[in-house]
Write a protein that holds these residues in place. Structure first.
Motif, mmCIF file in Angstrom:
data_model
loop_
_atom_site.group_PDB
_atom_site.id
_atom_site.type_symbol
_atom_site.label_atom_id
_atom_site.label_comp_id
_atom_site.label_asym_id
_atom_site.label_seq_id
_atom_site.Cartn_x
_atom_site.Cartn_y
_atom_site.Cartn_z
ATOM 1 N N ALA A 195 14.338 52.080 -30.008
ATOM 2 C CA ALA A 195 13.646 51.396 -31.102
ATOM 3 C C ALA A 195 13.951 49.904 -31.096
ATOM 4 C CB ALA A 195 14.066 52.016 -32.433
ATOM 5 N N VAL A 196 15.183 49.540 -30.741
ATOM 6 C CA VAL A 196 15.557 48.127 -30.719
ATOM 7 C C VAL A 196 14.808 47.399 -29.611
ATOM 8 C CG1 VAL A 196 17.441 46.492 -30.409
ATOM 9 C CG2 VAL A 196 17.807 48.550 -31.754
ATOM 10 N N ASP A 197 14.666 48.021 -28.441
ATOM 11 C CA ASP A 197 13.905 47.396 -27.357
ATOM 12 C C ASP A 197 12.457 47.164 -27.785
ATOM 13 O OD1 ASP A 197 15.920 47.112 -25.528
ATOM 14 O OD2 ASP A 197 15.518 48.970 -24.461
ATOM 15 N N GLU A 198 11.891 48.137 -28.470
ATOM 16 C CA GLU A 198 10.517 47.993 -28.951
ATOM 17 C C GLU A 198 10.430 46.825 -29.932
ATOM 18 O OE1 GLU A 198 7.160 50.542 -31.474
ATOM 19 O OE2 GLU A 198 8.884 51.578 -30.585
ATOM 20 N N ALA A 199 11.375 46.758 -30.852
ATOM 21 C CA ALA A 199 11.375 45.673 -31.834
ATOM 22 C C ALA A 199 11.571 44.323 -31.157
ATOM 23 C CB ALA A 199 12.485 45.908 -32.865
ATOM 24 N N ARG A 200 12.429 44.265 -30.148
ATOM 25 C CA ARG A 200 12.641 42.999 -29.426
ATOM 26 C C ARG A 200 11.365 42.542 -28.736
ATOM 27 N NH1 ARG A 200 18.033 45.511 -27.003
ATOM 28 N NH2 ARG A 200 19.548 44.851 -28.584
ATOM 29 N N GLY A 201 10.608 43.496 -28.226
ATOM 30 C CA GLY A 201 9.337 43.141 -27.596
ATOM 31 C C GLY A 201 8.367 42.537 -28.592
ATOM 32 N N TYR A 202 8.279 43.142 -29.787
ATOM 33 C CA TYR A 202 7.416 42.587 -30.815
ATOM 34 C C TYR A 202 7.874 41.176 -31.203
ATOM 35 C CZ TYR A 202 5.828 47.418 -31.533
ATOM 36 O OH TYR A 202 5.318 48.681 -31.372
ATOM 37 N N ARG A 203 9.171 41.008 -31.349
ATOM 38 C CA ARG A 203 9.700 39.697 -31.725
ATOM 39 C C ARG A 203 9.377 38.647 -30.661
ATOM 40 N NH1 ARG A 203 10.017 36.822 -35.638
ATOM 41 N NH2 ARG A 203 10.917 38.536 -36.829
ATOM 42 N N GLN A 204 9.436 39.024 -29.382
ATOM 43 C CA GLN A 204 9.084 38.091 -28.315
ATOM 44 C C GLN A 204 7.639 37.625 -28.451
ATOM 45 O OE1 GLN A 204 10.556 40.545 -24.860
ATOM 46 N NE2 GLN A 204 11.152 38.549 -24.111
ATOM 47 N N LEU A 205 6.745 38.552 -28.728
ATOM 48 C CA LEU A 205 5.342 38.185 -28.884
ATOM 49 C C LEU A 205 5.151 37.217 -30.045
ATOM 50 C CD1 LEU A 205 3.412 41.537 -28.279
ATOM 51 C CD2 LEU A 205 3.293 39.473 -26.900
ATOM 52 N N MET A 206 5.893 37.428 -31.124
ATOM 53 C CA MET A 206 5.762 36.561 -32.293
ATOM 54 C C MET A 206 6.368 35.188 -32.038
ATOM 55 S SD MET A 206 6.589 39.238 -35.405
ATOM 56 C CE MET A 206 6.175 38.061 -36.688
ATOM 57 N N ASP A 207 7.573 35.161 -31.479
ATOM 58 C CA ASP A 207 8.286 33.902 -31.310
ATOM 59 C C ASP A 207 7.717 33.047 -30.186
ATOM 60 O OD1 ASP A 207 9.903 34.665 -33.356
ATOM 61 O OD2 ASP A 207 11.630 35.182 -32.119
ATOM 62 N N ARG A 208 7.370 33.681 -29.060
ATOM 63 C CA ARG A 208 6.953 32.908 -27.895
ATOM 64 C C ARG A 208 5.469 32.603 -27.869
ATOM 65 N NH1 ARG A 208 9.351 34.710 -22.289
ATOM 66 N NH2 ARG A 208 8.089 32.887 -21.836
ATOM 67 N N PHE A 209 4.676 33.505 -28.449
ATOM 68 C CA PHE A 209 3.238 33.345 -28.318
ATOM 69 C C PHE A 209 2.496 33.283 -29.654
ATOM 70 C CE2 PHE A 209 4.787 35.843 -24.633
ATOM 71 C CZ PHE A 209 4.682 34.827 -23.695
ATOM 72 N N GLY A 210 3.248 33.261 -30.753
ATOM 73 C CA GLY A 210 2.627 33.056 -32.049
ATOM 74 C C GLY A 210 1.767 34.193 -32.539
ATOM 75 N N ARG A 211 2.007 35.403 -32.037
ATOM 76 C CA ARG A 211 1.211 36.542 -32.480
ATOM 77 C C ARG A 211 1.637 36.976 -33.880
ATOM 78 N NH1 ARG A 211 -1.923 38.791 -28.417
ATOM 79 N NH2 ARG A 211 -2.272 37.107 -26.919
ATOM 80 N N THR A 212 0.673 37.322 -34.705
ATOM 81 C CA THR A 212 0.974 37.851 -36.035
ATOM 82 C C THR A 212 1.148 39.364 -35.947
ATOM 83 O OG1 THR A 212 -1.353 38.253 -36.603
ATOM 84 C CG2 THR A 212 -0.457 36.053 -37.072
ATOM 85 N N GLN A 213 1.690 39.945 -37.003
ATOM 86 C CA GLN A 213 1.841 41.402 -37.034
ATOM 87 C C GLN A 213 0.485 42.093 -36.949
ATOM 88 O OE1 GLN A 213 4.349 42.822 -40.206
ATOM 89 N NE2 GLN A 213 5.923 41.274 -39.835
ATOM 90 N N GLU A 214 -0.518 41.509 -37.588
ATOM 91 C CA GLU A 214 -1.855 42.102 -37.544
ATOM 92 C C GLU A 214 -2.412 42.082 -36.123
ATOM 93 O OE1 GLU A 214 -0.835 39.894 -39.655
ATOM 94 O OE2 GLU A 214 -1.126 40.703 -41.680
ATOM 95 N N GLN A 215 -2.242 40.973 -35.412
ATOM 96 C CA GLN A 215 -2.729 40.862 -34.039
ATOM 97 C C GLN A 215 -2.036 41.864 -33.128
ATOM 98 O OE1 GLN A 215 -1.914 36.670 -33.508
ATOM 99 N NE2 GLN A 215 -4.072 36.119 -33.720
ATOM 100 N N MET A 216 -0.721 42.013 -33.307
ATOM 101 C CA MET A 216 0.006 42.967 -32.471
ATOM 102 C C MET A 216 -0.426 44.393 -32.768
ATOM 103 S SD MET A 216 3.880 41.496 -32.072
ATOM 104 C CE MET A 216 4.225 41.489 -33.820
ATOM 105 N N ALA A 217 -0.630 44.686 -34.047
ATOM 106 C CA ALA A 217 -1.055 46.029 -34.419
ATOM 107 C C ALA A 217 -2.391 46.366 -33.764
ATOM 108 C CB ALA A 217 -1.159 46.147 -35.938
ATOM 109 N N ASP A 218 -3.331 45.416 -33.769
ATOM 110 C CA ASP A 218 -4.639 45.643 -33.159
ATOM 111 C C ASP A 218 -4.530 45.807 -31.651
ATOM 112 O OD1 ASP A 218 -5.865 45.490 -35.618
ATOM 113 O OD2 ASP A 218 -6.410 43.368 -35.425
ATOM 114 N N ALA A 219 -3.732 44.931 -31.004
ATOM 115 C CA ALA A 219 -3.633 44.946 -29.548
ATOM 116 C C ALA A 219 -2.895 46.173 -29.020
ATOM 117 C CB ALA A 219 -2.934 43.669 -29.063
ATOM 118 N N LEU A 220 -1.927 46.655 -29.792
ATOM 119 C CA LEU A 220 -1.068 47.725 -29.304
ATOM 120 C C LEU A 220 -1.399 49.089 -29.890
ATOM 121 C CD1 LEU A 220 2.297 45.750 -29.516
ATOM 122 C CD2 LEU A 220 0.904 46.143 -27.493
ATOM 123 N N GLY A 221 -2.411 49.138 -30.754
ATOM 124 C CA GLY A 221 -2.794 50.429 -31.318
ATOM 125 C C GLY A 221 -1.772 50.995 -32.283
ATOM 126 N N LYS A 222 -1.046 50.121 -32.969
ATOM 127 C CA LYS A 222 -0.045 50.538 -33.956
ATOM 128 C C LYS A 222 -0.475 50.068 -35.338
ATOM 129 C CE LYS A 222 2.996 52.103 -30.909
ATOM 130 N NZ LYS A 222 3.534 53.474 -30.886
#
Length: 281
Positions: free
Chosen positions: A118-145
């Protein structure tokens, strides 16, 4: 579980035919969100590769810094196992992906694996947010979550490193960890949970009982009842975004209130000041 296909990921059409690449010219992705590879599972895969070869090719891109070399986009487990099996070359698909697409694919590939922590998954989400400016909504749409799933996973990163280590090692489940997020002393309570082999429900009960025993000062702000769900969700989202504890006290029936940002050491305060100054000055 087989590695996920990346054919449906944006940019996947920019690809070349399968080729064979010397294994020493292939390097792992340094931004790979996965940090741990179970030795037993790798050995099983290496044995299979020794007997049948690599059935599914790796997906790679040209190395951004080394001419004639390649960087893994999907298939690091196969690459590691192939080295254990002493293979000299690997089948691969060479595709043109930018850094954002590489990280997204790595996250998607790993999320669809049952043994990702679960921590690895969370770290991946954090990378997308910090490095590429993705919002939670964008990640949810892109990843099917769902957005709530993304938010709940990110909250795990607010836990102390010792608790995250328990998660990585499998001593705690994601359900246990989510219950511990709101605890006053999650590290100590995590030790109790592991020692007593408590269930998630029992852990939630322990957290509630610990809160019930807080001092009147700690309970201040609860005199008018528990906070509404929207306020609690906003506190969680802000805490996740800033990496700091956020408390919102909104006056019932009014438009005013207070928001408190808590920091544990001066480094966190400095980070917050830099963040605020960047947007103001």
């Amino acid at each position: 579980m087989a590695d996920v296909s990346v054919d449906e990921i944006p940019g996947a059409e920019r690809r070349q035919a399968e080729t064979t690449i010397p294994i020493e010219r292939i390097a792992p992705n340094p931004d790979q969100p996965r940090r741990s590879f179970a030795p037993e599972a790798l050995q099983e895969l290496a044995d299979s590769i020794s007997a049948k070869g690599v059935i599914q090719p790796l997906v790679v891109r040209r190395h951004p810094e080394k001419a004639g070399h390649y960087q893994i986009v999907a298939g690091e487990r196969r690459w590691r196992a192939a080295q254990m099996a002493k293979l000299h070359e690997l089948p691969a698909l060479v595709r043109d992906f930018d850094d954002t697409e590489v990280l997204e694919i790595a996250i998607i590939e790993n999320i669809q694996r049952a043994d990702l922590t679960a921590v690895d998954e969370a770290r991946g989400y954090r990378q997308l947010m910090d490095r590429f400016g993705r919002t939670q909504e964008q990640m949810a749409d892109a990843l099917g979550k769902s957005r709530s799933h993304i938010a709940n996973m990110l909250r795990l990163l607010t836990l102390p490193p010792a608790v995250q280590d328990h998660l990585d090692a499998g001593r705690l489940s994601a359900g246990h960890a989510r219950a511990l997020v709101t605890a006053a002393d999650p590290a100590s309570l995590a030790d109790e949970v592991i020692a007593a082999n408590l269930t998630v429900r029992q852990t939630e009960d322990r957290v509630r009982k610990a809160k019930a025993g807080q001092s009147p000062r700690q309970e201040r702000g609860r005199a008018n009842g528990d906070k509404d769900a929207d306020t609690r969700a906003l506190e969680r989202d802000l805490s996740t975004a800033l990496g700091l504890r956020i408390t919102i006290d909104h006056k019932p029936g009014g438009e005013s209130g207070t928001m408190t940002i808590s920091y544990k050491h001066l480094a966190q305060l400095d980070d917050l000041c830099r963040l605020l100054s960047r947007d103001v000055f």
